[in-house]
Design an enzyme around this catalytic site. Sequence first.
Site, PDB file in Angstrom:
ATOM      1  N   CYS A  95     -11.443   3.315  -0.491  1.00 25.24           N
ATOM      2  CA  CYS A  95     -10.105   3.761  -0.104  1.00 25.24           C
ATOM      3  C   CYS A  95      -9.761   3.013   1.173  1.00 25.24           C
ATOM      4  CB  CYS A  95     -10.109   5.274   0.135  1.00 25.24           C
ATOM      5  SG  CYS A  95      -8.588   5.897   0.875  1.00 25.24           S
ATOM      6  N   ASP A 146       0.874  -1.184   0.000  1.00 19.46           N
ATOM      7  CA  ASP A 146       0.000   0.000   0.000  1.00 19.46           C
ATOM      8  C   ASP A 146       0.900   1.219   0.000  1.00 19.46           C
ATOM      9  OD1 ASP A 146      -2.237   1.715   0.278  1.00 19.46           O
ATOM     10  OD2 ASP A 146      -1.989   1.762   2.445  1.00 19.46           O
ATOM     11  N   SER A 147       0.304   2.380  -0.220  1.00 21.17           N
ATOM     12  CA  SER A 147       1.057   3.623  -0.156  1.00 21.17           C
ATOM     13  C   SER A 147       1.501   3.935   1.278  1.00 21.17           C
ATOM     14  CB  SER A 147       0.180   4.762  -0.662  1.00 21.17           C
ATOM     15  OG  SER A 147      -1.038   4.774   0.058  1.00 21.17           O
ATOM     16  N   CYS A 169      -4.416  -1.197  -1.926  1.00 25.23           N
ATOM     17  CA  CYS A 169      -4.570   0.254  -2.108  1.00 25.23           C
ATOM     18  C   CYS A 169      -5.528   0.430  -3.274  1.00 25.23           C
ATOM     19  CB  CYS A 169      -3.208   0.862  -2.436  1.00 25.23           C
ATOM     20  SG  CYS A 169      -3.253   2.582  -2.941  1.00 25.23           S
ATOM     21  N   HIS A 224      -8.297   3.786   3.768  1.00 29.34           N
ATOM     22  CA  HIS A 224      -8.441   4.507   5.046  1.00 29.34           C
ATOM     23  C   HIS A 224      -9.892   4.566   5.527  1.00 29.34           C
ATOM     24  CE1 HIS A 224      -4.390   5.756   4.196  1.00 29.34           C
ATOM     25  NE2 HIS A 224      -4.341   6.567   5.238  1.00 29.34           N
ATOM     26  N   GLU A 247      -5.306  10.019   9.143  1.00 27.98           N
ATOM     27  CA  GLU A 247      -3.901   9.997   9.558  1.00 27.98           C
ATOM     28  C   GLU A 247      -3.657  10.868  10.779  1.00 27.98           C
ATOM     29  OE1 GLU A 247      -1.320  10.191   6.159  1.00 27.98           O
ATOM     30  OE2 GLU A 247      -1.904   8.113   5.740  1.00 27.98           O
TER      31      GLU A 247
HETATM   32  N1  DGL Z   1      -4.136   3.744   0.005  1.00 33.61           N
HETATM   33  C1  DGL Z   1      -4.770   4.811  -0.722  1.00 33.61           C
HETATM   34  C2  DGL Z   1      -6.027   4.268  -1.418  1.00 33.61           C
HETATM   35  O1  DGL Z   1      -6.637   3.301  -1.001  1.00 33.61           O
HETATM   36  C3  DGL Z   1      -5.146   5.974   0.161  1.00 33.61           C
HETATM   37  C4  DGL Z   1      -3.983   6.775   0.650  1.00 33.61           C
HETATM   38  C5  DGL Z   1      -3.230   7.457  -0.463  1.00 33.61           C
HETATM   39  O2  DGL Z   1      -3.757   8.372  -1.111  1.00 33.61           O
HETATM   40  O3  DGL Z   1      -2.087   7.063  -0.682  1.00 33.61           O
HETATM   41  O4  DGL Z   1      -6.414   4.800  -2.420  1.00 33.61           O
END
Ligand code: DGL
Length: 267
Positions: free
Chosen positions: A185, A11-12, A74, A187, A153
């Site tokens: 997403c 993931d990011s 992600c 999050h 966050e």
């Molecule tokens: N993990 C990203 C997503 O699910 C969200 C956080 C980001 O923008 O990196 O799209």
Amino acid sequence: VNENNPIGIFDSGLGGLTVLKEIHQLLPNEKLIYLGDTARVPYGTKSQDTICRYSVQNSLYLLKHQVKAIVIACNTASSYSLDWLSSLFQIPVIGVIIPGAKAAINQTKNKKIGIFGTKGTIHSKSYDQALKKLDEKVAISSVACPLLVPLVEEGWIESKITEDIINHYWKELAKEGVDTLILGCTHYPMLKTTISKVVGDKVWLVDSAIETAKAVKEVLKKNSLLNLSSREGAIEIKVTDDPDSFGKLSQKIISFQTNQIEKINLD
Ligand code: DGL
């Protein structure tokens, strides 16, 4: 690769831990190796070219650890790079979009589905395509919610401000009468309580993390790659930036023990 090899997840940043958590709950014997690309987060605001490049680098890192499958935990990276990664690598690559879309189609009664996502995910139309493929009669309304990731966050999960912002995004979808809302997403599952409060209990929330874990199990089974050992699988977490701040936040998401969080370099 064989069934004793780990599953690679990337993931990011830390949002994908919601996916890791569900995979561990459903498949506790699997060894998991998670890469959070914290040095380059967020992905949600970046272009397809950039996200594809990052996704390949993340996958190559995981492949060095002999992973038997890659989970793109992600939404933005799944939207932009699932097809590309699947064509590059021999092992199964699983994204979060198709499992989320399937769950939404199974759930909706009035065939009106809403999507909350990052700018990248909404712009890519990945959910629209996946949903239409499953049922072309479905009506889709989507809204990019760029303020939600930073709120999570910062730990502003149940505050009044968060509620107001969700309400602002929701207003557009409420007009359309959607009965199902995809939390598009990684999050957003962390905001589930607050989102439910805003949208009401008549709207079904689709958490793609749970659905993705089910899809991972199915794919492993189909490829005879399920780990059948009775021992609990180890979880390794790697990040590309400061592990300390990641450690604190990650404890809020996953309540189980992991090996130490290690900082790694992708180049
Ligand atoms: N993990 C990203 C997503 O699910 C969200 C956080 C980001 O923008 O990196 O799209």
